[in-house]
Design an enzyme around this catalytic site. Structure first.
Site, short mmCIF file in Angstrom:
data_model
loop_
_atom_site.label_atom_id
_atom_site.label_comp_id
_atom_site.label_asym_id
_atom_site.label_seq_id
_atom_site.Cartn_x
_atom_site.Cartn_y
_atom_site.Cartn_z
N THR A 101 0.80 -1.22 0.00
CA THR A 101 0.00 0.00 0.00
C THR A 101 0.83 1.27 0.00
O THR A 101 2.00 1.27 0.43
CB THR A 101 -0.91 0.01 1.25
OG1 THR A 101 -1.62 1.24 1.35
CG2 THR A 101 -0.09 -0.16 2.52
N TYR A 125 -2.05 0.82 10.39
CA TYR A 125 -2.24 0.07 9.15
C TYR A 125 -0.98 0.11 8.29
O TYR A 125 -0.49 -0.92 7.83
CB TYR A 125 -3.43 0.64 8.37
CG TYR A 125 -3.57 0.07 6.98
CD1 TYR A 125 -3.93 -1.26 6.79
CD2 TYR A 125 -3.32 0.85 5.85
CE1 TYR A 125 -4.05 -1.81 5.52
CE2 TYR A 125 -3.44 0.32 4.58
CZ TYR A 125 -3.81 -1.01 4.41
OH TYR A 125 -3.90 -1.55 3.15
#
Length: 285
Positions: A101, A125
């Site tokens: 990501t 995250y």
């Protein structure tokens, strides 16, 4: 090609299973119910039984704000579990493709991020996904880490569906104009991931649709694709969000696909094309 896909019921996993099946691959598709990637024994058994040539890990906990309040679960799913998949793939001589990501970066650069830029995640995250990258790259050989961003598609939950729902319920919407990135659509990501896996490309690569935009501009594009007036979407700043988001978002999420470009891979389409396809599909057109 024999390919094992985790996270097969997610928005990317569904399109990836379809792309591999259409290409004639023998697909072993596992969703969360059939394979808990945080269970080392389950992972090793699944990979040993399938004997895949390629493992593509689409399984992740992507609820960014929820990860902020439960870092243990985030790191177990997005970090440690990738180590189990890497070891299992290495033992079976399978090439692993790990999906990562833009959140591994802090978003402060004034240019697009290239693959070699220093990582500095600001959220749990992002930190958990960076651990996953490190587990993949250090525990086995024959690994591709594919960073993508702003993932959307016809399946699962994503920003296209959110904007469409809100635009159907309210006369006016507000979206942040100070966070920019590359929208990436699963119908384009899936076949490119298969190509990368088939070629056994190694190392870190960035893979997104083309043209950067803000969330405000993206929401306008979604509304326009619905046939509505994009002026119904108004810009706001991140610090105006009420209530504030628990997890910080990178202001600049633009990923330069420099490694794939240098290797001669074709760029994915401008995001407007798959966006129009997705909105039309969701509207039943």
């Amino acid at each position: 090609m024999r390919v094992l896909i985790t996270g097969a019921s997610g928005q990317l996993g569904i399109d990836l299973v379809a792309a591999c099946t259409a290409a004639g691959d023998e697909v072993f598709a596992f969703d969360r119910a059939s394979l808990d990637i945080t269970d080392r024994l389950q992972v090793f058994d699944a990979v040993a039984d399938a004997r895949p040539e390629v493992v593509i890990n689409c399984a992740a906990w992507t609820a960014v704000d929820a990860c902020e309040s439960d870092p243990v679960r985030a790191h177990a799913t997005n970090g440690t579990a990738v180590g189990w998949l890497t070891e299992a793939s290495h033992r079976s001589y399978a090439h692993l493709v790990q999906i990562s990501t833009d959140y591994v970066f802090d978003g402060t650069l004034q240019r697009p991020y290239v693959e070699g830029d220093v990582t500095n995640p600001q959220s749990e995250y992002g930190r958990s996904k960076l651990v996953g990258e490190q587990e993949a790259l250090t525990r086995g050989s024959g690994v591709t880490v594919v960073r993508t961003s702003w993932v959307c598609g016809r399946n699962g939950s994503n920003m296209v569906k959110t904007v469409m729902r809100l635009a159907s319920e309210h006369p006016q919407l507000s979206f942040v104009s100070d966070q920019i990135g590359h929208p990436s659509f699963t119908q384009d990501l899936a076949p490119m991931l298969r190509t990368i896996a088939l070629d056994r490309l190694s190392g870190v690569v960035h893979l997104t649709n083309q043209e950067a935009c803000s969330w405000y501009e993206f929401a306008q594009a979604v509304v326009a694709a619905m046939g509505k007036d994009p002026s119904m979407v108004l810009p706001i700043a991140t610090d105006e969000l009420q209530p504030p988001r628990p997890a910080p978002r990178p202001a600049n999420s633009v990923l330069d696909n420099s490694v794939l470009r240098a290797a001669g891979y074709p760029a994915m389409r401008n995001y407007h094309a798959p966006l129009a396809e997705t909105v039309a599909s969701l509207l039943g057109k």
